[in-house]
Structures are given as C-alpha cells and as structure tokens.
Design an enzyme around this catalytic site. Structure first.
Site, mmCIF file in Angstrom:
data_model
loop_
_atom_site.group_PDB
_atom_site.id
_atom_site.type_symbol
_atom_site.label_atom_id
_atom_site.label_comp_id
_atom_site.label_asym_id
_atom_site.label_seq_id
_atom_site.Cartn_x
_atom_site.Cartn_y
_atom_site.Cartn_z
ATOM 1 N N HIS A 1 0.808 -1.211 0.000
ATOM 2 C CA HIS A 1 0.000 0.000 0.000
ATOM 3 C C HIS A 1 0.846 1.269 0.000
ATOM 4 C CE1 HIS A 1 -3.375 -2.603 1.081
ATOM 5 N NE2 HIS A 1 -4.104 -1.659 0.547
ATOM 6 N N GLY A 2 1.990 1.226 0.599
ATOM 7 C CA GLY A 2 2.777 2.453 0.617
ATOM 8 C C GLY A 2 4.143 2.229 1.203
#
Lengths: 397, 477
Positions: free
Chosen positions: B332-333
């Site tokens: 996700h990041g």
C-alpha cells in the site's frame, strides 16, 4: 426489461455525449469560435498542455457556468455550506480557513510541517525552504553585510485574537504558536515585535473591534494598536535618527509635525465573504462601516506618500495594503507608522507574498536598499505555514 | 484522468465507447487471434491515453513492462523450454517487475532509511534522490506478474500483443484495481459477451459508483483531512475524524471499484467484485474476505500459496500469514505505518486462526461482533491515514485521551461539526448499515432502481462542479 435497459443506456449517453455536443454547438454557434475540443489536437500532448486544456474546458463549460452558482446557493440555503476556504463563525463573523488551519496544524518545529516537501542544497547545506527560519537567518545575514538591521513582525491572524467568534465554547484566550516562534527568534538574536500582547491587551481593555467581521484583515483600530507598538520598537532600534523621529509626535514642545491626521469612514465588503462563493453573498452580508484616520502631508495637504530614500524599508502583505492603497488611501499601517515616526518610509507590498515574493521584488530593485538602516519585514502569521512560494532563500544584489 | 472529472465523463468515455462499438469484430478469427483483437487494441491505445493524462512519461515504465512480460510469456508458453530455464525466466520477470516497483515506489523510502542507519552509526548521510511515483504502478505490476505466474503454472499465453496489453492497461482497472488475475480474464480477452443487458447493468453500477465518490466520500473526506491535520485534537474530535476516514476510504475505493466494474461491463468484461459490505464483517478474517477482495485473492494465490500456504505445518502457516499481511501492508505504501498496519491485521488474523478462525468475541451477539470488528478496523485505519508512524501514535494518543489537546484544538469543532457534516456522516452511516450493497442493487434492474441511481448520478454531476479536484485515495498506492 429491454425498454428499461435502453433507457439506462440512453440516460448515460444523454448526459455524457449530450453535454460535449451541446458545448461544441454553443461554442460554434453562439460564441462563433472553434469548439474547444479541437484545441486538444493542436498542441503537443505534454502534461502542461493537457492540464491547461482540461482547465480551459472547465472554465468554458456552459453547464458549469449555469450549475455552479445554482448549486452553491442551494448548498448555502439548505445546509449552510460555503466554499471550503471560508468558515462560518458566531454572530455573522466569517473566518479564513488557512488562518484557522495555521493554529490547528503542527508548527515548523514538527516533522509533519515538512510533509511532501524536499530539502534543497544551498551553499553545500541541505535546507528546507518551507522552514521560515532558514530564510530569516539568511536574509538577516545578507542585510547585516550591508549594515542594515532587520526587524521581524508576524501579524496575528483573526482567530488568534478572536477565537471565541469562531467557536463560542473555546476556553480562555489560547496562545498562538507564533509566540513560540517569537521566543525562538529572540533566542537567536533577532529583532522582533510581538503584536499579540498589545492586541490582546487592547481587546481585554474593551477596545473597539480590532478585526473586520467578514474580512481576514484588521480594522483601522486594530491596525493602530500595531502601528503604535511598531513605532515604539523602531524608535528604540534607531536612536541616532533625527530628533523628530526620536521624540515622536507626542512631544509637542520641540516637535514639528510633518503629517496631519483626519477622520474618515470606510465601507469594507470583506474578502472572506467573497471567498464563500455564495451567489447571493452581497445580499447576505452587508458592508461593514469602520472609522479610519487618513494621514496627509502637513504642508501640501496631499495624502501620505512613501519616500524611497527613507532609511526604513517596509516589506509587507495585504495587511500593509489595506486602507493604505485601498480606500480611503494613506490610512494603512505604513502611513500610521510614518505618522508616529514623523517621517516617510519606503515600502514593498505584495498581497499574500510576504514570505518570499517581497524579497524577490527587493532583489530585482536593489537600489531600494541604498541608504537603508532598517528593514521591517511584516507578514501575517498564517504565512509561516501557507506562505506563497514558501520561505525561499533569495540573493540580494 | 479520473472517472469523476468532466474530461473523462464528457469527452473520453463517450468517444471511447463510440469508437469501440464501431470497430467490427471477427466472427471467425484466425487461430491464436481473438475475435476482439481490434477492439482490444483500441482499449490498449485509450488505456495509454487515459494513463498519460496524469503525466505522459508515466507510460514508459508501463510500456516496458508490457513488452518485456509479453515476450517472457511467449517464451514460457513454449513446450520445448526446460524446467530450469522456465524457472529462470520467471525469476527474471519477477525481478524486473519488482525492481521497477522498488525503484519507483520504494526508492525514496529505501534511501531515507539508509540515511537513518548511517546517521545512527555516526556516518555522513547523502542527499535523497527524489523519484516521481507513477500512479497505479502497483496495480499494473501485479496484473503483469499474475500473467507470468499463470503462464508458468500452465496457462496458455496470449499470442496477440494487443490482447496482452489490453489486459494490463485496461483503463477501468488500470490505476486503482480491482487487481486482475490473468486466469480470470484470459477467456474474456478472446471472446466475451457484448449485450444490452450487460451494458445497462454496467451503466447502473457506474451511476452508483460515481454518486458514492462525489456525494459520500468527498464530503466526509474533508472532515477526516481536518482532524488528521490538526496537531493534538480532542479525543471526541479524533474519533470523529477517523470515523469520517473509515467512511471516506470505503466510499472512495468502493465507488471507484464499482465504477470500474460498470465500465468493464460496458466493454463486455466481467471484472471481479472488490467489496462485499466489509463493515458488516464480524471478525478480521471475515473483513479480509470482504475488503479489497481482489488484493487478498491475489496475495493468497500468488504469495501465500507460493510460500507454502498452510501445507507446511502450523508454525509455517502463521509465518506465511504474517508475511503476506506485512507485504500487503507494504504494497500500500512505502512507509513504516503501512507495514505496521499490515502487521496488526496479520497478528489479528493469526490470533483468529489459532482459535479456529474465530475471534475471541465469537460467542457474543452478531451486532457486538460486528461492532468490535469495526472498532478494530477503525483503530487500524489511523495507521493507514496518518502522516507517518509517530503521527499515528500521537493521533491514537489523542483518541484515547493521552496528552493535552493543542491550545486551539477547540477551533477544530468549527471545521468538522457543521450541520452539513453531521448530515453527510449520518447518510454514510445509513448507507453502510443498510443491507443492500451497490453491487446487488445494480445487478437487478427495475424502474425504481433506475430512478434512484440516475437521480443520484445527476445530483453527483451537479455537485462535481462545486468540488475541488479530488482524486481517488487508492491512486497513491
């Protein structure tokens, strides 16, 4: 079922294809222009060109022009909702969102302040141009090399002085984060002026309203409190200046007043009311009428005028512009400080640009620094976070 | 380009649809060619146009991945390639895909952490090279990887480059999913149904997704933004902010996914459903069956099973589970907070698995199970939304009353409790609590449902003109 399915498809096409067809026809027939859609193919597909085309399409949109005001008015009437830049307070007061966000969000000493920013390499040193201290230190050093003193003046935002007008339940009078910056600057040997204390003292003492209800700026009364504090500080910094300057206008025995003061009344509409974008805003919020004092030359009777040869250079933003170049003219803080010092100032003023743009303008007009002894750098406190172009380091000529 | 801006809605979509349906298909295609190869080629071209709207050079890494994996796929599909070489090609492709992802998505993160390490041992740090992040790279990389893995596992490769590119760059799902697995879409690339029934259901879903984003996600997103931006909010305001974020991320991402499904249907594709009432989940295990289904399925099929799944003993199962969730978080990041978020979910899943895939509150009434699960999810969203791990902990501190609120914290109330904020939050809560999901709502057509969906769409189009540019949250991933 088939009829319903066709209806669905028709509904989609009516909206998605009907709009651009109507828009193109409107542009060709009514505006007598080439439909904007063709402009897409006339320029190379760079990011800038694509986004410019996009923005122009939004601006030219017939539907947007019609729908936007209707929707905004509806949202205000039914839900009390305004455009995101503005906040509704108590008793018809309006606030600028950035003024409030500055007080709520982390200060420059917090890592989150620098979120989404990158360090820049300046003279072999990694610095972040969002950090106001970097630009302040650098500017002070450059001025010092020319024998010029720097005076830093953060101007309180409206919610710092009147938080209870935004939210009635606020407890006491909280201290703006700018006070911590002033302390920090003091420790670093900067000359600073604290306008918060005199403002809050005046408010507590029952002074007339210091800020306009539907504007980001101060009233002439608030401005005069600041002018008094500033003039006092400037006098203390330039003790070797001429007699009139040292004594000030109060000492009538040896004082030859250079300026006269005259009462007037100003009507202000309010920049935050404008930001609400509510179509009927002029009907909803009336003008505010405030008393101001115009400064004029005692000999010629002409309104106050800057003198580029003054030893004092003033850098400022719209707080320096209001009442000065706006109506009624020559009644803003520059004129009032000049009146109190009994001498004209030189100034560079840029709306919203006090953090960097004024110094860029100064860099382009190097002659403004000739003969200067003091630079007064004023900026509204929210610029510490939201200053236009950040706090860049600028060369001086 | 974003689905909810006028350039997409009024120019891109009608034009792409018009040309698509004007392109003939081959009733009797040559062997190896799909009936729709020309239409697939058109979808590929417009997919690139759609993607380049963000930043034209972004298409270059995608094009590189496309060409390379197409060639790798052709090679892997040959019958005469020895097993060892097949494995080598698979590894090269994985390294290439993950390498690109690593450079563009995790480059800055790696440099920054290296700097922290250097500083910790008293060494000089270096200037971090800033690398632009191509939007959606995580999504198309996963699409491409799934293709190579499926070919390696025995699926037949596509012969046509247009078909393969269409799979990777299909614009409805290009930048924010649903994450497609090749084995799900391979058949549809060759032959798919184009019917009025499918198209109209697609329109219905598109209307609903569009309304979800504009009417629900964007307004409550403003509340979440204000609360999370504040330095030390009051406890109640912090809870209100994270609740707003829970609503925002659901309606934002689900809205996008439903629109993607709808758009896919308009072009004859049946993409997979990405959400199934996730906030109705009564355990974390159940939540992951309902939230971002395409990602959890992808991770299960290509990562969990590849790691051995639950076939290598109990201890290894827990390790695999934890690894999958940590990597899922990291996907996700490129920030520690996402790893932490994945770690918490992984731990919760591990605990539930240990107690027979049931939460410790399994014996309580359903409403309580759902509430407790929602509470856990809500708390973990703090890690997802915060500006870094220290901020996440500070925000959690505010939620639980630790530390003193900032001096002006009261002013936050003026930003987040307007009457319209309360109405928006209430509508979101009702929309989440009611049993009919948009997917089911859009599947069965009726005049009443059409009236509801079309009205919402029209209101959303009108509202679109008064909202600032508001891209989808998952674009950043």
């Amino acid at each position: 079922m088939r009829k319903l399915e066709w209806t669905l498809v028709s509904a989609l096409l009516a909206v998605t294809a009907g709009f651009p067809l109507y828009q193109a026809a409107h542009e060709a027939i009514v505006d007598k222009e080439m439909p904007h859609v063709f402009n897409l193919f006339l320029r190379s597909p760079t990011k800038e060109n694509l986004h410019r085309w996009d923005d122009n399409a939004k601006d030219r949109s017939v539907f947007a022009k019609w729908l936007r005001p209707v929707t905004l008015q509806f949202r205000y009437d039914v839900l009390g909702e305004m455009a995101p830049k503005s906040l509704k307070g108590e008793e018809d007061w309006l606030f600028y969102n950035q003024d409030v966000d500055y007080l709520l969000q982390p200060p420059y000493t917090d890592d989150r302040f620098y979120k989404g920013t990158f360090d820049t390499l300046i003279a072999g040193k990694r610095v972040n141009v969002r950090n106001p201290l970097v630009a302040m230190e650098d500017f002070r050093a450059r001025l010092k090399a020319r024998g010029i003193e720097l005076l830093l003046v953060p101007i309180p935002g409206k919610p710092s002085v009147y938080p209870e007008k935004l939210y009635h339940g606020i407890h006491g009078q909280p201290a703006s984060p700018t006070l911590a910056l002033l302390e920090d600057l003091g420790r670093r040997g900067f000359n600073v002026v604290d306008l918060f204390s005199p403002m809050l003292k005046a408010k507590a003492g029952g002074a007339p309203q210091l800020y306009l209800k539907r504007d980001t700026h101060w009233t002439p009364q608030g401005m005069e409190v600041a002018a008094e504090a500033l003039a006092t500080r400037i006098r203390s910094m330039l003790p070797d200046a001429d007699t009139a300057m040292v004594l000030g206008p109060q000492d009538s025995t040896v004082f030859t007043p250079r300026y006269l003061i005259k009462d007037t009344t100003v009507e202000r509409w309010g920049d935050i009311a404008e930001m609400t974008k509510v179509p009927d805003r002029k009907k909803i919020w009336p003008n505010e009428s405030v008393k101001a004092e115009r400064i004029s030359d005692a000999v010629t009777g002409l309104p106050y005028k800057d003198d580029p040869a003054s030893p004092i250079l003033w850098l400022g933003d719209s707080f320096s512009r209001i009442y000065q170049t706006d109506a009624p003219g020559a009644a803003g803080i520059i004129a009032h400080v000049a009146y109190r010092l009994n001498r004209p100032l030189a100034s560079i003023v840029n709306d919203g640009g006090a953090s960097t743009v004024v110094r860029q303008q100064l860099a382009r007009r190097g002659e403004m620094l000739e003969g200067k002894k003091l630079v007064v750098w004023t900026f509204v406190e929210r610029d510490l976070r939201f200053g236009s172009k950040g706090w860049q380091v600028e060369e001086l000529p | 380009m974003v689905f909810t801006e006028d350039v997409f809605l009024f120019y891109f979509l009608p034009f792409v649809l018009l040309v698509y349906y004007l392109i003939p298909y081959q009733a009797d295609p040559a062997p190896g060619k799909s009936r729709y190869w020309m239409r697939n080629l058109w979808l590929t071209v417009v997919g690139y146009v759609f993607y380049s709207w963000f930043e034209p050079w972004f298409v270059l890494p995608m094009m590189f991945t496309n060409v390379a994996d197409y060639l790798f796929g052709l090679y892997l599909g040959r019958d005469d390639v020895p097993k060892a070489r097949r494995k080598l090609v698979l590894i090269i492709s994985m390294c290439m895909n993950l390498g690109l992802l690593g450079i563009f998505k995790y480059g800055v993160f790696t440099q920054e952490n290296l700097n922290h390490l250097l500083a910790a041992v008293g060494q000089d740090t270096f200037s971090v090279l800033q690398i632009a992040f191509p939007i959606g790279i995580s999504f198309y990389t996963f699409h491409s990887m799934s293709y190579i893995i499926d070919i390696y596992r025995g699926e037949r490769p596509v012969k046509s480059f247009a078909d393969f590119s269409c799979f990777v760059s299909l614009f409805p799902q290009l930048v924010a999913g649903p994450i497609l697995r090749y084995n799900v879409l391979s058949q549809q690339l060759h032959s798919r149904m184009h019917s009025l029934s499918l198209f109209s259901r697609g329109v219905m879903l598109f209307f609903l997704g569009f309304a979800m984003k504009i009417l629900l996600a964007n307004p409550v997103g403003r509340i979440a933004d204000a609360a999370f931006a504040a330095q030390h909010p009051h406890a109640l305001d912090a809870w209100w902010g994270v609740l707003a974020y829970a609503f925002q991320i659901y309606f934002d991402f689900n809205g996008y996914s439903v629109m993607a499904l709808g758009l896919g249907m308009m072009f004859g594709f049946e993409l997979i459903r990405n959400f199934n009432a996730p906030y109705h989940a009564d355990s974390i295990t159940d939540f992951w069956r309902r939230w971002h289904i395409s990602l959890s399925t992808w991770l299960r099929e290509y990562l969990y099973i590849s790691l051995g799944g639950n076939r290598k003993g109990e201890a290894r199962t827990y390790i695999n589970l934890a690894l999958v969730m940590l990597l899922g978080g990291f996907w996700h990041g490129s920030q520690w907070q996402f790893i932490f978020w994945g770690g918490i979910h992984g731990t919760m899943l591990g605990i539930e698995r240990w107690s027979g895939k049931k939460p410790f509150y399994a014996n309580s009434p359903r409403w309580m199970r759902v509430s407790v699960t929602f509470l856990v999810v809500l708390i973990t969203w703090v890690f997802f939304r915060a500006d870094g791990l220290p901020h996440a902990f500070s925000y959690l501190g505010s939620m639980f009353g630790a530390g003193r609120p900032g001096p002006f914290a009261d002013l936050l109330k003026a930003e987040i409790y307007h009457s319209h904020d309360l109405i928006n939050m209430l509508i979101c809560a009702i929309a989440i609590a009611q049993p009919v999901q948009s997917y089911e709502f859009g599947k069965q057509l009726s005049w009443g449902r059409f009236a509801v969906a079309f009205s919402l769409f029209l209101v959303a189009v009108v509202m679109m003109y008064t909202q600032a540019f508001n891209p989808f949250l998952y674009f950043q991933f």
